[in-house]
Design an enzyme around this catalytic site. Structure first.
Site, PDB file in Angstrom:
ATOM      1  N   GLU A 251      62.731 -12.017 -25.330  1.00  0.00           N
ATOM      2  CA  GLU A 251      63.412 -12.510 -26.534  1.00  0.00           C
ATOM      3  C   GLU A 251      64.057 -13.857 -26.292  1.00  0.00           C
ATOM      4  OE1 GLU A 251      66.719 -13.167 -29.402  1.00  0.00           O
ATOM      5  OE2 GLU A 251      66.823 -12.969 -27.221  1.00  0.00           O
ATOM      6  N   GLU A 252      64.625 -14.039 -25.096  1.00  0.00           N
ATOM      7  CA  GLU A 252      65.301 -15.298 -24.792  1.00  0.00           C
ATOM      8  C   GLU A 252      64.313 -16.456 -24.712  1.00  0.00           C
ATOM      9  OE1 GLU A 252      68.303 -15.561 -25.054  1.00  0.00           O
ATOM     10  OE2 GLU A 252      69.238 -13.627 -24.615  1.00  0.00           O
TER      11      GLU A 252
END
Length: 853
Positions: A251-252
């Site tokens: 996600e990052e």
């Protein structure tokens, strides 16, 4: 600023001139109305001048009744403020039981914390690192396998490790293309034994930014999801639909793993709705800050199921406006999967978000418990709901939603909100139109004063904004930007005080030079209508734009207007009695309570973000603008006051503030660097015509401490206000005037006397009977009492050699609240907290009331 106020100099000059000419100006009938007595604040001061009256006349009785009304008003305001503070304080607590039972079917925060500590012990987990791709994946699969072995036979658990490859373009941060290859997703499907055709998705991410353990972002959410999976799988309650748990590993890297899942995984086609768990802070409450798009039934599901709700459509519209430079997996599921959902995020203590301090020990167990309770309840609700099957039928329309102090959520369709807003606008238009459209001979002054007042209000707001922006730019230019970052309330004092001071200054000028002869009640009526008009305009604009946040303006129109209509007749007939005070405070309670609650949430999220918003956006300018806006909203119906009364009993001045004395030679010179708002610009000025300079000295040490500071503050009224009244005024046989008083209040009070020119204090019922002056010529009396004391009654005798038009004597009563609830005020507590550790601030609430006879 109370609009009935007038400078002492102006009023005294006018009254004095009228008396010298032997004339008294008749009040203008269109601008005269019954007068509202303002309330006293911490260290507040009020003065009252009285005409001499004969004993037994109706004047003393009327004055006593006025003082009784003031006491009731003070008591009502004290209870009001106490209730307001209590409710807001409760809203800031977690509102969950300590710990968890751990029984089957219940979320156990202790077990979730164990998961969290194991994940964060691995260290930073960037995509592509062994910590993320091997160690974390191994731990998660191990726990999922253990949960599967303990699951109930009613359910079936399927596990898949996905390694997607792909690319996509996104307009986030100006727009770019993102490519990914062989990233990791762990997908778990919990479904009925016979399978399911529809599913609800729960999403978290186990990767972190570099150099951060990522406890809040987002290991705690994955820990919560593991525990929710355990509880649901061991439950004997059958699910109607599947629940898919996605533990995504990238996600990052700007939402890559969620894109790989929703566009490539075979289970993605089953999903009808999703819940995304994120973080913008470390623990605290998880805020619902995005829903939809459309699909109001999802909001209703959250409203019906969540045990500890915390949601706001305002947060949704702010986030989706792009003001906050951030995005979540919500965007991917919405844009690439065309799936509606709910986005939640922890928002507390965002200062250590994405840092090495984002550790498991900083997340309270209560935060984990409340998040788990909510997620479990909402997932269970959706997994057993018939709406999930035919969600397309309920797709259209948005929802207005907001929680009330974290206790419950109010939600209704936006089309209903538009109808409500229109009805509120119509009511306000009818109310204002009735006044503005009356025959000209009845409303000439009112219409003129209304539009002039509207201009004054807008000018004061504009100049307030310009002032704080100038201050913010100056602070940025001298290299002191973000100097408030670790102490947010410094920024409130700096920019908030500047904004409020500018508004007060403009209003004071208006009162002094334009509304010279207008009464308090009349100006209160005019500026109430102006505030109503402004909020009504805001409501129209927001509704026209289709913004659900328009409900805030509706609240600021509907409740004050309803209150005004309910109490207006009673007020005109009976004045500010108990019924009027109760209804008025009740009407303003909800707007102020919710606004303060919402402002807290906004600054809880925005302030930390300003510290990481890049080098091109001046954070002080942004914060100053927000604070100026908050000041404008909160100053719409209430005002800080400076109040005096002339000999006719008319209000001329009044003020409230925090009075500060330094007991050493250096004064506040060493405190100013720590508390910038305490500086020489707020040095207290002596009120020449008031005993002891008009300040509530506890003891007569004014000659030893000549340097004082007076920091303007909002009003607060003690629960046990002082009751001070003139019992009688009589002429003695030896041609002196005896004034008998009665006072009751807290355990410590001070009484001051100053005789006027041509008068002397001959004797009193205190001490030996012979009055003794203190340094400076005033008379000082210190009084205290124990429990269950009766009212303090005493008399003074004044020998009048030559009567003066300004009266014969000035007296003042000061009350000191040294213990209990009355001792504290929120602003006083906040100021004390700012003092450095090497100081010992001693503080309490006090009042000062002055009378002229």
């Amino acid at each position: 600023m109370e609009w009935g106020s007038e400078s002492a100099a102006v009023r005294r000059h006018r009254v004095g001139g009228e008396r010298r000419d032997g004339l008294v100006a008749a009040p203008q009938p269109d601008r005269e109305a019954p007068e509202l007595e303002p309330l006293v604040d911490a260290c507040g001061r009020s003065t009252r001048n009285r005409k001499r009256i004969a004993a037994g006349s109706g004047g003393a009785s009327g004055a006593a009744w006025t003082r009784l009304s003031e006491a009731r008003a003070a008591l009502g305001l004290a209870l009001y403020l106490l209730a307001l503070r209590t409710l807001v304080q409760l809203s800031l607590q977690q509102l969950v039981l300590r710990g968890a039972t751990g029984h089957r079917g219940e979320f156990d925060a202790r077990q979730a914390r164990d998961y969290l500590e194991h994940i964060t012990s691995i260290g930073p987990r960037t995509t592509g690192s062994p910590e993320n791709e091997i160690l974390t994946v191994h731990y998660l699969l191990e726990q999922i396998k253990l949960i599967e072995s303990q699951s109930n036979s009613f359910h079936k658990i399927s596990v898949d490790v996905q390694r997607p490859t792909g690319s996509f373009s996104i307009d986030f941060l100006g727009g770019f293309t993102s490519c990914y290859d062989n990233i990791t997703n762990i997908v778990v499907k919990l479904e009925p034994r016979d399978g399911a055709q529809h599913a609800v998705l729960a999403n978290c991410h186990f990767d972190s930014v570099a150099n951060s353990p990522g406890a809040s972002d987002d290991a705690v959410s994955c820990s919560v999801m593991l525990e929710v999976l355990r509880v649901l799988s061991t439950s004997s309650e059958a699910l109607h639909h599947a629940v898919i748990f996605l533990f995504n590993g990238a996600e990052e890297n700007v939402l890559q793993a969620s894109h790989g899942f929703i566009t490539q995984h075979p289970w993605a086609s089953l999903i009808r709705a999703f819940i995304n768990l994120e973080a913008a802070g470390v623990g605290g409450k998880e805020l619902v800050f995005q829903t939809g798009p459309e699909n109001p039934w999802l909001v209703q599901a959250y409203v019906s199921a969540a045990k500890h709700p915390f949601a706001s459509v305002v947060a949704q519209e702010v986030f989706q406006s792009g003001i906050i430079p951030s995005d979540t997996d919500f965007r991917i599921y919405r844009d690439f999967g065309n799936i509606p959902g709910i986005d939640l995020a922890f928002i507390e203590n965002g200062y250590i978000y994405h840092t090495k301090y984002d550790t498991a020990d900083r997340i309270r167990t209560d935060s984990i418990q409340r998040a788990g309770d909510n997620i479990l309840a909402v997932l269970k609700y959706l997994a057993t709901s018939d709406m999930l099957v035919s969600s397309s039928k309920y797709r259209h329309g948005n929802m207005v939603f907001f929680d009330v102090l974290g206790l419950f959520v109010i939600a209704y369709p936006s089309r209903v909100g538009s109808i409500i807003n229109c009805m509120v606008v119509m009511a306000a238009v009818l109310y204002l139109g009735k006044k503005l459209l009356q025959p000209r001979h009845k409303t000439a002054n009112y219409v003129k004063d209304f539009f002039c007042g509207l201009g004054i209000t807008l000018i004061s707001w504009f100049t307030s904004l310009v002032t704080v922006l100038i201050i913010a730019v100056f602070i940025s230019l001298i290299g002191q930007s973000l100097s408030w970052y670790n102490h947010f309330y410094v920024s409130v004092c700096l920019y908030g005080t500047a904004a409020a001071a500018k508004i007060i200054f403009i209003h004071t000028l208006a009162k002094r030079f334009y509304y010279v002869n207008a009464s308090d009640q009349y100006l209160g009526e005019v500026f109430f209508d102006i505030a109503l008009f402004v909020h009504c305009g805001s409501l129209i604009a927001l509704t026209y734009q289709g913004l659900c946040s328009a409900f805030i303006s509706a609240v600021w129109v509907a409740f004050p207007l309803l209150t005004k209509l309910c109490v207006d007749k009673d007020f005109k007939q009976h004045g500010a009695r108990g019924k009027f005070i109760a209804f008025y405070l009740l009407g303003m309670f909800i707007p102020y309570l919710y606004s303060l609650y919402l402002i807290w949430a906004v600054f809880e999220m925005f302030t930390p973000i300003l510290g990481r918003s890049g080098s091109e956006i001046p954070p002080d300018v942004v914060l100053a603008s927000i604070l100026a806006g908050c000041t404008m909203i909160l100053s719409s119906y209430f005002h800080m006051t400076r109040t005096f009364h002339d000999l006719d009993g008319k209000v001329v001045k009044r003020d409230s503030g925090i009075w500060i004395n330094g007991f050493d030679y250096t004064g506040m010179s060493h405190i100013t660097p720590h508390i910038p708002e305490i500086n020489d610009t707020i040095r207290a000025h002596c009120e020449e015509n008031a005993p002891l300079c008009g300040f509530p000295w506890y003891l007569p040490v004014h000659f030893l401490i000549r340097k004082n500071w007076y920091l303007p503050a909002s009003e607060v009224s003690p629960r046990e206000p002082v009751h001070f009244k003139l019992v009688s005024k009589e002429q003695t046989h030896w041609d002196s005037i005896r004034l008998t008083f009665e006072a009751s209040g807290p355990s410590h009070m001070s009484f001051y006397v100053r005789t006027h020119k041509g008068s002397t204090l001959s004797q009193w019922s205190l001490g030996s009977g012979t009055p003794v002056t203190s340094k400076g010529g005033d008379y000082f009396v210190f009084y205290s009492h124990g429990l269950q004391a009766s009212a303090w009654q005493f008399w003074i005798e004044v020998q009048v050699l030559e009567e003066q038009p300004e009266g014969i004597v000035t007296v003042a009563i000061a009350a000191h609240y040294l213990s209990g609830e009355n001792k504290r005020s929120s602003q006083l507590d906040a100021l004390k907290e700012k003092f450095p550790d090497w100081t010992f601030p001693s503080a309490w609430v006090c009042t000062y009331s002055l009378y002229v006879f």
